[in-house]
Design a protein around this motif. Structure first.
Motif, short mmCIF file in Angstrom:
data_model
loop_
_atom_site.label_atom_id
_atom_site.label_comp_id
_atom_site.label_asym_id
_atom_site.label_seq_id
_atom_site.Cartn_x
_atom_site.Cartn_y
_atom_site.Cartn_z
N UNK A 129 0.84 -0.98 0.03
CA UNK A 129 -0.09 0.06 0.04
C UNK A 129 0.87 1.20 0.06
N UNK A 130 0.51 2.33 -0.71
CA UNK A 130 0.98 3.56 -0.61
C UNK A 130 0.87 4.19 0.83
N UNK A 131 2.12 4.41 1.64
CA UNK A 131 2.20 4.93 2.89
C UNK A 131 3.13 6.25 2.90
N UNK A 132 2.89 7.25 3.87
CA UNK A 132 3.60 8.26 3.90
C UNK A 132 3.74 8.40 5.53
N UNK A 133 4.97 9.35 5.73
CA UNK A 133 5.01 9.61 7.26
C UNK A 133 4.18 10.63 7.64
#
Length: 155
Positions: free
Chosen positions: A86-90
């Motif tokens: 999945x696309x994840x960001x901080x």
């Protein structure tokens, strides 16, 4: 740490400065599952130094951010039985510098999931030199959907 890393498996064309396998100028962190942890070995170079023999704090932050993000992704993939990352960001990243991180040998990165919800994962990370911690982190990563600029980052 043999075989493809999490980055090579799920984002072989990734260009992230810290962990993108396709970024020739990047740090090219290679993260591997190891039980409940995710581990990586990384060798600093002179251009990564803040001063002679000590790793730059921004590089330390990048190492912890990227390695911890892949720890969160591993958790989401395994929990959901997903074939793609999945696309994840901080969303949050806090770093504690314990001592200077030497650049004269390989560093070990370790991370583990502390807690997870449906769309966010909290991860604890450590940078070690010679088996001794030099920096620690706590970070929160969130899953993003279509319309977010990072959504297609692993494709």
């Amino acid at each position: 740490m043999d075989g493809p890393s999490l980055q090579e498996r799920f984002a072989p064309r990734g260009t992230c400065f810290g962990c993108g396998p396709a970024n020739p100028a990047g740090l090219r962190i290679r993260s591997f599952p190891d039980g409940e942890e995710v581990v990586a070995s990384w060798q600093p170079r002179p251009e990564h130094e803040a001063f002679a023999g000590a790793l730059n704090g921004g590089i330390i932050g990048t190492l912890l951010d990227c390695h911890s993000n892949w720890t969160a992704i591993r958790h989401l993939v395994e929990r959901g039985g997903l074939a793609q990352a999945p696309a994840t960001v901080t969303a949050e990243l806090a770093i504690r510098f314990l001592r200077p991180t030497p650049t004269d040998g390989p560093l070990t990165l370790r991370a583990r999931v502390l807690e997870a919800g449906p769309d966010r994962v909290t991860v604890e990370g450590t940078v070690e030199a010679g088996g001794r911690p030099t920096a620690t982190s706590r970070a929160v990563f969130v899953v993003v959907g279509r319309g977010h600029p990072a959504y297609h980052r692993w494709e």
